[in-house]
Every structure is written in structure tokens, then in C-alpha cells.
Design an enzyme around this catalytic site. Structure first.
Site, mmCIF file in Angstrom:
data_model
loop_
_atom_site.group_PDB
_atom_site.id
_atom_site.type_symbol
_atom_site.label_atom_id
_atom_site.label_comp_id
_atom_site.label_asym_id
_atom_site.label_seq_id
_atom_site.Cartn_x
_atom_site.Cartn_y
_atom_site.Cartn_z
ATOM 1 N N LEU A 1 0.579 -1.491 -0.031
ATOM 2 C CA LEU A 1 0.017 -0.064 -0.399
ATOM 3 C C LEU A 1 1.058 1.464 0.219
ATOM 4 C CD1 LEU A 1 -2.421 -1.383 2.985
ATOM 5 C CD2 LEU A 1 -3.164 -0.263 0.474
ATOM 6 N N GLY B 1 8.870 1.838 7.614
ATOM 7 C CA GLY B 1 9.156 0.063 6.410
ATOM 8 C C GLY B 1 7.423 0.097 6.043
ATOM 9 N N VAL C 1 4.056 -0.866 3.765
ATOM 10 C CA VAL C 1 2.958 -1.532 4.372
ATOM 11 C C VAL C 1 1.943 -2.218 3.685
ATOM 12 C CG1 VAL C 1 0.133 0.047 5.370
ATOM 13 C CG2 VAL C 1 1.833 0.993 6.235
ATOM 14 N N ASP D 1 3.874 14.116 14.968
ATOM 15 C CA ASP D 1 3.867 13.680 13.069
ATOM 16 C C ASP D 1 2.737 13.597 12.741
ATOM 17 O OD1 ASP D 1 5.607 13.594 11.728
ATOM 18 O OD2 ASP D 1 5.561 11.202 11.824
ATOM 19 N N LYS E 1 1.893 -3.371 8.566
ATOM 20 C CA LYS E 1 3.059 -2.239 8.621
ATOM 21 C C LYS E 1 4.298 -3.329 9.089
ATOM 22 C CE LYS E 1 2.183 2.047 9.536
ATOM 23 N NZ LYS E 1 1.823 3.044 10.810
HETATM 24 N N1 LIG Z 1 -4.552 1.832 7.589
HETATM 25 C C1 LIG Z 1 -3.818 1.714 6.677
HETATM 26 N N2 LIG Z 1 -4.168 1.441 5.419
HETATM 27 C C2 LIG Z 1 -3.935 1.649 4.319
HETATM 28 N N3 LIG Z 1 -3.754 2.358 4.154
HETATM 29 C C3 LIG Z 1 -2.920 2.942 4.521
HETATM 30 C C4 LIG Z 1 -3.019 2.551 5.729
HETATM 31 N N4 LIG Z 1 -1.384 2.915 6.471
HETATM 32 C C5 LIG Z 1 -0.723 3.258 5.904
HETATM 33 N N5 LIG Z 1 -0.459 3.072 4.296
HETATM 34 C C6 LIG Z 1 -0.185 3.539 3.489
HETATM 35 O O1 LIG Z 1 1.168 3.349 3.099
HETATM 36 C C7 LIG Z 1 1.766 4.387 3.513
HETATM 37 C C8 LIG Z 1 3.046 4.645 4.327
HETATM 38 O O2 LIG Z 1 2.005 5.126 5.579
HETATM 39 P P1 LIG Z 1 3.521 4.587 6.953
HETATM 40 O O3 LIG Z 1 2.296 5.532 7.774
HETATM 41 O O4 LIG Z 1 4.403 3.678 6.851
HETATM 42 O O5 LIG Z 1 4.689 6.307 6.120
HETATM 43 P P2 LIG Z 1 4.552 7.750 5.431
HETATM 44 O O6 LIG Z 1 3.299 8.600 6.555
HETATM 45 O O7 LIG Z 1 3.965 8.083 4.699
HETATM 46 O O8 LIG Z 1 5.797 7.758 5.940
HETATM 47 P P3 LIG Z 1 6.469 8.269 7.413
HETATM 48 O O9 LIG Z 1 6.804 6.956 8.067
HETATM 49 O O10 LIG Z 1 7.722 8.888 6.329
HETATM 50 O O11 LIG Z 1 5.586 9.530 8.135
HETATM 51 C C9 LIG Z 1 0.687 5.922 3.987
HETATM 52 O O12 LIG Z 1 1.485 6.599 3.523
HETATM 53 C C10 LIG Z 1 -0.364 5.186 3.270
HETATM 54 O O13 LIG Z 1 -0.913 5.378 1.636
#
Ligand SMILES: Nc1ncnc2c1ncn2[C@@H]1O[C@H](COP(=O)(O)OP(=O)(O)OP(=O)(O)O)[C@@H](O)[C@H]1O
Length: 487
Positions: A53, A59, A61, A175, A77
Site C-alpha cells: 500500500l 517500513g 504497509v 508527527d 505495517k
Molecule cells: N491503515 C492503512 N490503510 C491503508 N493504507 C495505509 C495504511 N497505513 C498506511 N498506509 C499507506 O502506506 C503509506 C506509508 O505509511 P507509513 O505510515 O508507513 O508512512 P508515511 O506516513 O507515508 O511516512 P513516514 O513513515 O515518513 O511518516 C501511507 O502513505 C499510506 O498510503
């Protein structure tokens, strides 16, 4: 740890006694499962690219289809495999599990469970958000969300942050940013990614010993040492998010001068040039009072001095009023339009407030200054690829106190600034603006108290407030009444 271990696939009810005072929906004990790693492995088709995703700094997702349980679609995650395991401190995943196992709210991306792999790394299972992130909606979507939807998102996130801050002990997210705002199946916004969050009072050892962290562009400039942390750091980040929602531009964007959204937007808000910060992809409404209020709320949240920023409880109340104002029929008729109609001056007719009058507003159109200085591609903060016309700026200073901001967010519930009112068939009469000074409480205009205009017995247009009990209060009395609420 805040979560309890149990055998694979068994469910445990966990609840946080501290948070038991919340409203009924939040009081329900919630279930955290321990999943087996092999189940998550097969549910993600061996963590295949097809199920990826997104990727964050800590990491990946993945989308996972769980067949054995009622939860069919979840998000998993998984930390970077190359990241060394530091046993002395919690990993972001462990931190996220610990915090989310204690809080649960409809405006958060809630924890469903976790799994442990053969290297003792934890994988997090959270609710699946099918409609991507707010960042994607604002910056990559061909159809950016309209104003009403944006304010609804802002209010929803404010409620989530307020819930965290009012938990005991409080949770500070650290954050808040548009890529951590995810959109659920009802197209509602949820706050996710608790990898950097801290739970505790400011005097707690963990809080006092954790170095500052966050995302550049959203990070509170007053948060330089662990002891500087407070809920007001989240308020700052939320203010940046509001500016991003209003303008459609990134928190740091070298296509603009200045690249920092604070340095760019706040001087414009302070000088009353609100329209210059509205997202140019949307039609700006003729009555932009609600957007002005939103902009002033944002400016207050990003004040340099943390103590001068509002608490999230206040922000929620203000945003409720903005949302209410935006839910009016005038706003609902505002369609999404790419490209802007440019005219010099035009007269816009408003719905009459009562039968004896109608309102016209002389609106200035086409004067919007485009502050974009070049068309170079957006670069990551710190990147050296910068267009010829602009100077490289890594992190500009944020602007200081907003003491001189001209209008209060809620100086008047139905503030008709710059509007003229005329009697049917008569001459236009300019209504003087009633403005409250900065020192006055902003919470005193309740949504049930409405400022209106009408002709008094002498044929003069007067302002009056309709109180909740139906009584009317005229302008002069309004000032007295307002004075009583000084803080
Ligand atoms: N619960 C979820 N359902 C659907 N997609 C998700 C979910 N959580 C994260 N994602 C997707 O995965 C991406 C990466 O999420 P993650 O929270 O790991 O990093 P980020 O917020 O984009 O960056 P950083 O880690 O630098 O804060 C998100 O931008 C989103 O598109």
C-alpha cells in the site's frame, strides 16, 4: 508494554482505565489480537508488491486479506528488514502498539493486533483505510476535495488530536502531517502512524528523555529539546496541516517563495490578503468568511510561542463553527472548478436575511497574486535541484506572534465584513464592522448566537444578535455583552 500477549488468534479485551471517562462509544473495551506471523504472511501473499500500500520511513504497509476472522481487509505495517534491532529502546512499531493498545477512537487508525516474526520484530495490524491519504487527495488527485470536504477533514482530525491530548496521561502524536491522515470507507479522515508518539505527562521521565522528532515542515520550531515538548507542538503541526488544506501547497515547497508554508501564508493572512492563499484549483467562494476564519485559526496554531497557541479543544470548537457556516446553501452550491474566472469587479447577490432587505457584496475578483515563482518540479527538502529564479532555502524561520492579525476567527458568528446591506430598491448602506480585540475570548460567540442586520423603527440598518432565548440584542448592547466575556 501497554498490550497483553496471548496465544495466536486468541482475542483479549484491553481497555485503559484512564480513558474510561470518555463517551460511550469510546468506553467500549476493544480487542487486540496476536496474529501468527504465518497468517499475515499468507494474508499478504508473502508481502507481495501487489499488496504493497505504501512505504514510510520506518517500513512498508501491506493490504492483507484475513479469511479466518471477521476482519477481512486489514493493513499490516512491517519494519524495514535491514534496520538493526535496538534492544535498548522501543522500535517505532513497539511504540505504536503500546500507544494504540491504550487509545481507541473513531478518528484514529485503530490497532487491531500485532504479530512477531522469527527475529522478534513486531508487525502491526491496523484498520484498512481504502481511500488513501490526505496528502494524495490534496496533491496528487485529479479532483482535489472541495472546501466543505476539506473543512470536514480538518474538524475530524482536530477531534482525533483533541481526544489524544485529553487522554490521561495525554498522548502527543509528534508527527501530524497530511500523509499520516488516512481516509476511511466513509470518506472520513483518521489520524494514523503513532511510531513517534509519546504518552505521558511532560514531567514524565520518558517524555523528558526523548529527543525531539517529527517531520520537517511540520515540526514545531519551539521544540528544540525534550523539555520543550507539549501538546502545543501538535497544535503547531496541525496549523501547518490547515495551511496545506487551505492552500493545496506542500508544507515546504521550493516552487513558492518563501518555500515554508508558514512564512508564505501567515504574512498574507496578517495583511488580510486571504484569497492569495486559497487553493487556486478551487473556485473561491463569494462569501469567503468561513475560509478567512479557517486561515486565522491556522495562523493562531502556528504561532512561534507555544503558550500562545490555542488548545485543541478550542480549535475543535472554532472548526465546528467554520463547518457549520460552510454547510449553508451558498457553500453547497459552490462547485469544484479547475481554473479561475477572472473579472474585475462584480456584485454578488446574497440570500436576504429577512424580507425587508437583501445583501450585496462588492467582491474583488482577479486580483489574486500568484506567489508561485517557478515551475520547477517539487523537490524533497534539502534537495539541491532548485530552479534558477529562486534561492535555495532549506528551512525558513517561522513567523512570530500574530498579535496584529486583523480579524479574529470568530469575531462575529455571521461576520459580514466588507459587505453592504441595502433596503429593497433603496441605496446601499455600508455596515460598520464590529471587531473584537485580540485579548477577548474567542469562544464567547456561541453557534446559537447569530449576528444579523435589520432596519430599526427609524429605517436605519442596525446590527443585532439573536440570543438562544429568542431575544434580540442591539449593536451597542452587543459591545457591552462582548466585554463581559473578556478573558
Ligand atoms: N491503515 C492503512 N490503510 C491503508 N493504507 C495505509 C495504511 N497505513 C498506511 N498506509 C499507506 O502506506 C503509506 C506509508 O505509511 P507509513 O505510515 O508507513 O508512512 P508515511 O506516513 O507515508 O511516512 P513516514 O513513515 O515518513 O511518516 C501511507 O502513505 C499510506 O498510503
Amino acid at each position: 508494554m501497554g498490550y497483553l500477549s496471548c496465544n495466536a488468534e486468541s482475542a483479549i479485551a484491553t481497555c485503559d482505565s484512564w480513558n474510561f471517562k470518555k463517551t460511550r462509544t469510546h468506553n467500549k473495551p476493544f480487542t487486540i489480537r496476536e496474529f501468527s506471523y504465518s497468517d499475515l504472511h499468507s494474508a499478504t501473499n508473502a508481502f507481495s508488491q501487489d499488496n504493497l500500500l505504501g512505504k514510510g520511513s520506518h517500513g512498508y504497509v501491506y493490504r492483507a486479506h484475513l479469511h479466518q476472522t471477521k476482519l477481512t481487509l486489514v493493513a499490516v505495517k512491517r519494519g524495514k528488514l535491514t534496520e538493526p534491532r535496538n534492544s535498548s529502546s522501543n522500535s517505532p512499531a513497539e511504540n505504536e502498539i503500546e500507544i494504540l493498545s491504550r487509545v481507541h477512537h473513531p478518528r484514529l487508525v485503530n490497532l487491531l493486533g500485532y504479530a512477531v516474526d522469527s527475529n522478534q520484530n513486531k508487525l502491526i495490524v491496523v484498520e484498512f483505510m481504502p481511500n488513501g491519504s490526505l496528502y494524495e487527495l490534496l496533491h496528487s488527485h485529479s479532483k482535489p476535495p472541495n472546501w466543505t470536504r476539506r473543512v470536514r477533514f480538518a474538524l475530524q482530525i482536530a477531534r482525533g488530536v483533541h481526544f489524544l491530548h485529553s487522554s490521561n496521561p495525554p498522548v502527543i502524536h509528534r508527527d501530524i502531517k497530511s500523509s499520516n491522515i488516512l481516509i476511511d470507507g466513509n470518506f472520513s479522515a483518521r489520524l494514523g502512524d503513532f511510531g513517534l508518539s509519546l504518552r505521558g505527562h511532560v514531567e514524565d521521565v520518558v517524555v523528558k528523555s526523548t529527543p525531539p522528532a517529527g517531520t520537517l515542515g511540520y515540526l514545531d520550531p519551539a521544540y528544540l529539546a525534550p523539555s520543550d515538548l507539549s501538546t502545543k507542538s501538535d497544535v503547531f503541526s496541525f496549523g501547518i496541516l490547515l495551511l496545506e488544506i487551505i492552500s493545496g501547497r506542500n508544507a515546504i515547497d521550493v516552487n513558492y517563495s518563501p518555500p515554508s508554508v508558514v512564512d508564505w501564508a501567515v504574512p498574507l493572512i496578517k495583511s488580510g490578503e486571504y484569497t492569495d492563499i486559497y487553493d487556486p484549483r478551487l473556485t473561491s467562494p463569494e462569501d469567503d468568511g468561513a475560509l478567512r476564519q479557517l486561515a486565522v485559526v491556522a495562523a493562531r496554531c502556528v504561532r512561534k510561542t507555544a503558550a500562545k497557541r490555542p488548545a485543541m479543544a478550542e480549535v475543535v470548537e472554532w472548526l465546528k463553527l467554520v463547518y457549520k457556516r460552510m454547510s449553508s446553501p451558498i457553500w453547497n452550491n459552490i462547485g469544484r472548478r479547475v481554473g479561475r474566472v477572472r473579472e474585475s469587479t462584480r456584485v454578488v447577490k446574497y440570500e436576504p436575511l429577512d424580507e425587508s432587505m437583501e445583501i450585496v457584496k462588492i467582491s474583488r475578483m482577479g486580483s489574486r497574486r500568484n506567489r508561485k515563482v517557478s515551475n520547477v518540479a517539487t523537490t524533497e527538502l534539502g534537495s539541491a535541484v532548485i530552479g534558477q529564479k529562486i534561492k535555495p532555502v532549506i528551512r525558513s524561520k517561522s513567523i512570530g506572534s500574530l498579535g496584529e492579525i486583523a480579524s479574529e476567527p470568530f469575531d462575529l458568528a455571521n461576520n459580514n465584513n466588507n459587505q453592504t446591506v441595502r433596503k429593497k430598491g433603496g441605496l446601499a448602506v455600508k455596515i460598520p464592522t464590529v471587531r473584537l480585540s485580540k485579548s477577548r475570548s474567542m469562544g464567547m460567540i456561541q453557534s446559537s448566537t447569530r449576528l444579523m442586520h435589520k432596519n430599526n423603527s427609524n429605517g436605519v440598518v442596525v446590527k443585532f444578535v439573536k440570543k438562544p432565548n429568542g431575544k434580540e440584542l442591539e449593536d451597542s448592547k452587543l459591545l457591552v455583552d462582548v466585554g463581559k466575556h473578556r478573558t
